[in-house]
Design an enzyme around this catalytic site. Structure first.
Site, mmCIF file in Angstrom:
data_model
loop_
_atom_site.group_PDB
_atom_site.id
_atom_site.type_symbol
_atom_site.label_atom_id
_atom_site.label_comp_id
_atom_site.label_asym_id
_atom_site.label_seq_id
_atom_site.Cartn_x
_atom_site.Cartn_y
_atom_site.Cartn_z
ATOM 1 N N HIS A 91 0.899 -1.124 0.104
ATOM 2 C CA HIS A 91 0.071 0.107 -0.131
ATOM 3 C C HIS A 91 0.951 1.366 0.097
ATOM 4 C CE1 HIS A 91 0.359 0.072 4.717
ATOM 5 N NE2 HIS A 91 0.479 1.123 4.395
ATOM 6 N N ASP A 121 0.080 -7.670 1.573
ATOM 7 C CA ASP A 121 0.560 -6.314 1.624
ATOM 8 C C ASP A 121 2.032 -6.043 1.474
ATOM 9 O OD1 ASP A 121 0.131 -3.681 1.602
ATOM 10 O OD2 ASP A 121 -0.137 -3.279 3.612
ATOM 11 N N GLY A 192 3.471 6.270 8.336
ATOM 12 C CA GLY A 192 4.568 6.511 7.943
ATOM 13 C C GLY A 192 5.731 5.591 8.244
ATOM 14 N N SER A 194 5.003 2.361 7.998
ATOM 15 C CA SER A 194 4.146 1.240 7.099
ATOM 16 C C SER A 194 5.519 0.828 6.258
ATOM 17 C CB SER A 194 3.012 1.650 6.294
ATOM 18 O OG SER A 194 1.927 1.883 7.155
ATOM 19 N N LEU A 249 -5.930 -25.853 -3.755
ATOM 20 C CA LEU A 249 -6.579 -26.991 -3.269
ATOM 21 C C LEU A 249 -7.971 -27.270 -3.869
ATOM 22 C CD1 LEU A 249 -6.558 -29.979 -1.762
ATOM 23 C CD2 LEU A 249 -7.684 -28.546 0.145
ATOM 24 N N GLY A 250 -8.646 -25.977 -4.098
ATOM 25 C CA GLY A 250 -9.911 -26.042 -4.837
ATOM 26 C C GLY A 250 -11.079 -26.418 -4.140
ATOM 27 N N ILE A 253 -14.565 -24.341 2.305
ATOM 28 C CA ILE A 253 -14.647 -24.795 3.781
ATOM 29 C C ILE A 253 -15.003 -23.944 4.632
ATOM 30 C CG2 ILE A 253 -12.567 -26.239 3.218
ATOM 31 C CD1 ILE A 253 -10.728 -24.055 4.361
#
Length: 461
Positions: A91, A121, A192, A194, A249-250, A253
């Site tokens: 960001h 991020d 700041g 971050s 995994l597809g 859940i």
């Protein structure tokens, strides 16, 4: 008691000055520049107001009309290699046209973006320097304990290099992301900061300062740093591929609750309940909706969050063993993992319409239910081949309502078996009673999203 106090006092460092002096050359300030369509928000003036022309002329005179404006943002980062790789938050540099890295010495270099990962991020940048750069190394965030001393470095409020100290307040915090694993700290992480590093007392980076949870939007609050063991995997992939490559995994859940465990015959509420198995690795490996994933690649699964992180951290194309609980016993499946990033753009196939029939209606488990027909499918925006029972209405004092059931929900399974008619549901209820169950597990879909709900059989018809 006196001995314990002496030991506690001796564990507190006399000063963080040596650590700050040693590693500050590797901590950088980051300034980004972005061109936006206009200079910012304008006063709200009703259309046709006599003041409308006045404010338009004022903006034009002050250069705040429709002409593009350049804005700047500040953040922090740190160098992880002598050849100029820099880690920061996504960001901090998102949508930036220009990224300037300022070092502790005051030297400035222009950075390019190697890759970004919005899910954690994290962003990886690269600068070209004439000489080897001072850098810091990642440590093992998993060994950090609550109460350990930590030091945050960065560029708070754009005031330049700064150091703050505190302790690890909590571990394994989740904020909003799928792969969140935050270290909570009371070391000041102001705006700041971050992208800056969180050090342990060995000078190892165990977190990337990312967020502050504040009651008023200011800088006073709880600080969070993304754990280094998450960051290092992301950075390694960005450095090698320029993008992330997470295992997939597809399955859809949900967590297993106590009443769901009872309905399934599980000894404890643990694992991840499979609510849906679209086309993908899990489907090809034999996973079924209603399975409870108990272990993945040799590691026990306690809940859905843990499973998502383990799968995401796994290598794409790897074949893993997965233990599932199905029909009262465990079963081991082999799954070859796909790539999550490639799967996120998948488009579902269209169904085929069928002839309309008059729906059967009845009240069961305190819910007014109706069998699906083509008209109901259209009203609920369901696929033409969707089957199940629609909840037409229910009492807001009922158990079903308390557990989140609402009108418009579609029940597709009961007792881990498909239901296409009210007769099917009543049969499943009788089977559960004969088996000595106190509740029955329903698979419920709302706007296409599946979840399991366990309802008590006491007093059911």
């Amino acid at each position: 008691m006196l001995l314990l106090q002496v030991i506690a006092a001796s564990a507190r460092p006399d000063s963080f000055a040596d650590l700050a002096e040693q590693f500050s050359p590797a901590v950088v300030n980051i300034t980004t520049s972005t061109v936006v369509a206009n200079g910012g928000p304008s006063p709200i003036v009703p259309e046709g107001s006599p003041f409308e022309d006045f404010f338009r002329e004022f903006r034009d005179r002050s250069g705040q009309g429709d002409r593009p404006q350049r804005t700047q943002a500040l953040g922090s980062g740190f160098v992880i290699s002598e050849d100029g790789y820099v880690v920061t938050n996504n960001h901090v540099i998102q949508s930036a046209d220009e990224i300037i890295i300022e070092f502790y010495s005051g030297k400035e270099l222009t950075a390019t973006v190697v890759g970004t990962d919005p899910k954690t991020d994290i962003a990886l940048l690269k600068v070209e320097a004439d000489e080897p750069l001072a850098f810091v190394s990642f440590g093992d965030s998993d060994v950090a304990r609550v109460g350990d001393w930590v030091v945050a470095m960065g560029n708070p409020l754009g005031q330049g290099f700064s150091v703050s100290a505190g302790i690890v307040s909590a571990r394994n915090r989740a904020l909003s992301g799928t792969y969140d694993d935050y270290i909570q700290t009371d070391a000041a992480i102001n705006q700041g900061n971050s992208g800056g590093p969180l050090f342990n007392l060995d000078g190892e980076v165990i977190g990337v300062n990312t967020a502050i949870l504040s009651p008023n939007g200011g800088s006073i609050g709880i600080g969070f740093s993304m754990a280094s063991n998450v960051v290092t995997r992301v950075v390694d992939q960005l450095q090698e591929f320029g993008e992330t490559r997470r295992g997939w995994l597809g399955v859809r859940i949900q967590d297993v609750t106590e009443d769901m465990a009872e309905a399934l015959g599980l000894e404890k509420a643990a694992g991840a309940m499979v609510t849906d198995v679209p086309e993908g690795p899990a489907s090809e490996g034999g996973v079924l909706a209603g399975d409870v994933i108990m272990s993945f690649d040799g590691k026990d699964v306690s809940d859905t969050r843990g499973l998502v992180r383990e799968v995401g951290n796994s290598e794409v194309g790897k074949t893993v063993r997965m233990v599932v609980f199905r029909d009262g016993k465990t079963q081991t499946l082999k799954i070859t993992l796909g790539r999550r990033e490639a799967a996120e753009g998948a488009v579902p196939e269209e169904g085929v319409e069928e002839e309309d029939v008059a729906p059967t209606e009845k009240t069961v488990l305190g819910m007014e239910l109706s069998e699906l027909n083509s008209e109901l499918r259209k009203q609920l925006d369901l696929d033409a081949d969707a089957t199940g029972l629609v909840v037409r209405d229910l009492n807001n004092l009922s158990e079903a309502y308390d557990k989140g059931m609402r009108a418009g929900d579609v029940i597709t399974e009961a007792g881990q078996q498909n239901v296409t008619s009210i007769e099917d549901l009543e049969t499943r209820i009788e089977d559960a009673k004969e088996a000595g169950r106190k509740s029955i597990l329903l698979l419920v879909r709302r706007a296409g999203d599946p979840r399991f709900v366990a309802l008590s059989l006491d007093g059911s018809e």
